[in-house]
Design an enzyme around this catalytic site. Structure first.
Site, short mmCIF file in Angstrom:
data_model
loop_
_atom_site.label_atom_id
_atom_site.label_comp_id
_atom_site.label_asym_id
_atom_site.label_seq_id
_atom_site.Cartn_x
_atom_site.Cartn_y
_atom_site.Cartn_z
N GLY A 45 0.85 -1.19 0.00
CA GLY A 45 0.00 0.00 0.00
C GLY A 45 0.88 1.23 0.00
O GLY A 45 1.99 1.21 0.55
N GLN A 50 3.36 9.85 0.98
CA GLN A 50 4.60 9.09 1.15
C GLN A 50 5.59 9.27 0.01
O GLN A 50 6.73 8.82 0.11
CB GLN A 50 4.28 7.59 1.30
N CYS A 92 5.15 0.21 7.94
CA CYS A 92 4.88 1.31 7.01
C CYS A 92 6.16 1.62 6.26
O CYS A 92 7.23 1.68 6.87
CB CYS A 92 4.41 2.53 7.79
N LEU A 93 6.05 1.81 4.95
CA LEU A 93 7.24 2.12 4.14
C LEU A 93 7.94 3.39 4.63
O LEU A 93 9.14 3.55 4.42
CB LEU A 93 6.86 2.28 2.66
N HIS A 134 -5.17 1.88 7.21
CA HIS A 134 -3.81 2.43 7.26
C HIS A 134 -3.64 3.55 6.22
O HIS A 134 -3.12 4.62 6.52
CB HIS A 134 -2.82 1.28 7.01
N GLU A 135 -4.11 3.29 4.97
CA GLU A 135 -3.92 4.28 3.89
C GLU A 135 -4.83 5.50 4.09
O GLU A 135 -4.41 6.63 3.81
CB GLU A 135 -4.15 3.64 2.52
N HIS A 138 -3.18 7.72 6.50
CA HIS A 138 -2.10 8.50 5.87
C HIS A 138 -2.64 9.80 5.28
O HIS A 138 -2.02 10.86 5.40
CB HIS A 138 -1.46 7.71 4.72
NI NI Z 1 2.12 3.51 5.69
#
Ligand code: NI
Length: 169
Positions: A45, A50, A92-93, A134-135, A138
């Site tokens: 995701g 990000q 998370c990236l 989660h997204e 963000h």
């Molecule tokens: Ni994330």
């Protein structure tokens, strides 16, 4: 084009992103680039903040390329229904090499627009429900570490500060 992933500490990750109102070729190109950037970073995701773009766009593929139908574009998404609770390890990236158990709704329904602007709703459970939450977080400037205990969050932040000092973040 593969964008570098913005890491925790960059203010773009902690402010609400701007609503998308124009559904044009430029948006399609950005979404292609977001999928490419997500796969390159080995993620399932990715939200536009990000990659430093504060717009309400996220891409998800919880099968990581296995099922082409699993590729989802979420534009201006909102969670409209949640059910149950489930705690699972989450990462998370933008906070690489850290993971924590996060309690979230087990089932979630999202309402979003696709890349043509068409509104759709989708209900998911487990990993996909987690990705929806989660997204969407963000795009509201919220990271998963806001859902864990202050103690655990402070420990992660302290470790990140050390990595920043060492030039490793
Ligand atoms: Ni994330």
């Amino acid at each position: 084009m593969i964008y570098p992933i913005v890491k925790f500490g960059n203010p773009v990750l902690e402010k609400p992103a701007e609503k998308v109102t124009v559904f044009d070729e430029e948006l399609k190109k950005l979404i292609d680039d977001m999928f490419e950037s997500m796969y390159a970073a080995r993620g399932v995701g990715l939200a536009a903040p990000q990659i430093g773009i504060s717009r309400r766009i996220a891409v998800v593929d919880v099968t990581f390329k296995e099922d082409p139908d699993a590729k989802l574009v979420l534009i201006n998404p909102e969670i409209i229904h949640k059910e149950g609770r489930h705690s699972q390890s989450e990462g998370c990236l933008s906070i690489p090499d850290f993971r924590e158990n996060v309690s979230r709704a087990k089932v979630a329904t999202i309402r979003a627009q696709d890349l043509t602007g068409k509104v759709f709703e989708k209900t998911a459970d487990d990993l996909l429900a987690r990705a929806f939450q989660h997204e969407t977080d963000h795009l509201n400037g919220k990271l998963y570490i806001s859902h864990i205990s202050a103690l655990k969050r402070d420990l992660i932040k302290r470790k990140i500060r050390k990595l920043v000092k060492a030039g490793e973040w």
